[in-house]
Scaffold this motif. Sequence first.
Motif, PDB file in Angstrom:
ATOM      1  N   TYR A 297       0.865  -1.177   0.000  1.00 59.08           N
ATOM      2  CA  TYR A 297       0.000   0.000   0.000  1.00 59.08           C
ATOM      3  C   TYR A 297       0.904   1.230   0.000  1.00 59.08           C
ATOM      4  N   ALA A 298       0.353   2.344  -0.417  1.00 62.38           N
ATOM      5  CA  ALA A 298       1.146   3.565  -0.567  1.00 62.38           C
ATOM      6  C   ALA A 298       1.752   4.043   0.744  1.00 62.38           C
ATOM      7  N   ASP A 299       0.996   3.870   1.846  1.00 70.02           N
ATOM      8  CA  ASP A 299       1.481   4.376   3.131  1.00 70.02           C
ATOM      9  C   ASP A 299       0.771   3.659   4.271  1.00 70.02           C
ATOM     10  N   GLU A 300       1.121   4.024   5.495  1.00 72.34           N
ATOM     11  CA  GLU A 300       0.557   3.405   6.690  1.00 72.34           C
ATOM     12  C   GLU A 300      -0.962   3.550   6.745  1.00 72.34           C
ATOM     13  N   THR A 301      -1.475   4.720   6.424  1.00 68.60           N
ATOM     14  CA  THR A 301      -2.917   4.964   6.475  1.00 68.60           C
ATOM     15  C   THR A 301      -3.665   4.047   5.521  1.00 68.60           C
ATOM     16  N   ALA A 302      -3.151   3.882   4.321  1.00 64.84           N
ATOM     17  CA  ALA A 302      -3.795   3.008   3.339  1.00 64.84           C
ATOM     18  C   ALA A 302      -3.770   1.557   3.804  1.00 64.84           C
ATOM     19  N   ALA A 303      -2.683   1.122   4.428  1.00 63.92           N
ATOM     20  CA  ALA A 303      -2.597  -0.247   4.938  1.00 63.92           C
ATOM     21  C   ALA A 303      -3.594  -0.472   6.079  1.00 63.92           C
ATOM     22  N   VAL A 304      -3.731   0.509   6.979  1.00 60.24           N
ATOM     23  CA  VAL A 304      -4.691   0.395   8.080  1.00 60.24           C
ATOM     24  C   VAL A 304      -6.113   0.303   7.532  1.00 60.24           C
ATOM     25  N   LEU A 305      -6.456   1.127   6.572  1.00 61.18           N
ATOM     26  CA  LEU A 305      -7.802   1.091   5.987  1.00 61.18           C
ATOM     27  C   LEU A 305      -8.077  -0.245   5.312  1.00 61.18           C
ATOM     28  N   ALA A 306      -7.085  -0.792   4.614  1.00 58.22           N
ATOM     29  CA  ALA A 306      -7.251  -2.093   3.961  1.00 58.22           C
ATOM     30  C   ALA A 306      -7.452  -3.187   5.002  1.00 58.22           C
ATOM     31  N   ALA A 307      -6.667  -3.163   6.073  1.00 60.22           N
ATOM     32  CA  ALA A 307      -6.809  -4.163   7.132  1.00 60.22           C
ATOM     33  C   ALA A 307      -8.177  -4.054   7.789  1.00 60.22           C
ATOM     34  N   ARG A 308      -8.629  -2.836   8.033  1.00 60.70           N
ATOM     35  CA  ARG A 308      -9.933  -2.619   8.667  1.00 60.70           C
ATOM     36  C   ARG A 308     -11.052  -3.216   7.812  1.00 60.70           C
ATOM     37  N   GLY A 309     -10.915  -3.160   6.504  1.00 61.90           N
ATOM     38  CA  GLY A 309     -11.924  -3.722   5.619  1.00 61.90           C
ATOM     39  C   GLY A 309     -11.880  -5.234   5.513  1.00 61.90           C
ATOM     40  N   ALA A 310     -10.739  -5.840   5.900  1.00 58.16           N
ATOM     41  CA  ALA A 310     -10.566  -7.280   5.720  1.00 58.16           C
ATOM     42  C   ALA A 310     -10.620  -8.088   7.008  1.00 58.16           C
ATOM     43  N   VAL A 311     -10.334  -7.481   8.141  1.00 53.62           N
ATOM     44  CA  VAL A 311     -10.229  -8.211   9.410  1.00 53.62           C
ATOM     45  C   VAL A 311     -11.500  -7.964  10.225  1.00 53.62           C
ATOM     46  N   GLY A 312     -12.243  -9.027  10.486  1.00 55.49           N
ATOM     47  CA  GLY A 312     -13.548  -8.924  11.132  1.00 55.49           C
ATOM     48  C   GLY A 312     -13.552  -8.161  12.443  1.00 55.49           C
ATOM     49  N   TRP A 313     -12.626  -8.475  13.359  1.00 54.90           N
ATOM     50  CA  TRP A 313     -12.654  -7.795  14.658  1.00 54.90           C
ATOM     51  C   TRP A 313     -12.330  -6.313  14.528  1.00 54.90           C
ATOM     52  N   MET A 314     -11.564  -5.929  13.528  1.00 57.23           N
ATOM     53  CA  MET A 314     -11.276  -4.488  13.341  1.00 57.23           C
ATOM     54  C   MET A 314     -12.531  -3.754  12.867  1.00 57.23           C
ATOM     55  N   ARG A 315     -13.307  -4.399  11.996  1.00 63.33           N
ATOM     56  CA  ARG A 315     -14.564  -3.790  11.516  1.00 63.33           C
ATOM     57  C   ARG A 315     -15.518  -3.613  12.686  1.00 63.33           C
ATOM     58  N   MET A 316     -15.650  -4.655  13.520  1.00 63.43           N
ATOM     59  CA  MET A 316     -16.602  -4.621  14.634  1.00 63.43           C
ATOM     60  C   MET A 316     -16.188  -3.557  15.655  1.00 63.43           C
ATOM     61  N   GLU A 317     -14.894  -3.457  15.961  1.00 60.75           N
ATOM     62  CA  GLU A 317     -14.441  -2.485  16.952  1.00 60.75           C
ATOM     63  C   GLU A 317     -14.534  -1.050  16.440  1.00 60.75           C
ATOM     64  N   SER A 318     -14.368  -0.863  15.118  1.00 63.34           N
ATOM     65  CA  SER A 318     -14.449   0.500  14.589  1.00 63.34           C
ATOM     66  C   SER A 318     -15.888   0.960  14.434  1.00 63.34           C
ATOM     67  N   ASP A 319     -16.843   0.010  14.400  1.00 63.58           N
ATOM     68  CA  ASP A 319     -18.256   0.376  14.285  1.00 63.58           C
ATOM     69  C   ASP A 319     -18.822   0.858  15.633  1.00 63.58           C
ATOM     70  N   GLY A 320     -18.206   0.410  16.735  1.00 64.60           N
ATOM     71  CA  GLY A 320     -18.736   0.711  18.051  1.00 64.60           C
ATOM     72  C   GLY A 320     -18.402   2.043  18.455  1.00 64.60           C
TER      73      GLY A 320
END
Length: 75
Positions: free
Chosen positions: A52-75
């Motif tokens: 990914y281009a940078d740290e922010t892009a990698a975090v966003l990609a991980a958030r979209g792919a890893v279930g617990w990250m999606r659930m924790e960011s929704d709360g």
Amino acid sequence: MKPVVMRSINDATGQRCVDILGTDGGAYWSECRRDPEDAHGWRRLDAPRGPYADETAAVLAARGAVGWMRMESDG
């Protein structure tokens, strides 16, 4: 260049994390886990994903792919 952990994002239990890795070729992410009864420490669940281009892009990609990250960011 060997990957360097730029950021580690832990889940609420402290037993899973996503490492954001930086190299000359961009940023990558990898999900890891640890078992309290195992003295080994953290284990990667898969090969690093990216680049990914940078740290922010990698975090966003991980958030979209890893279930617990999606659930924790929704709360």
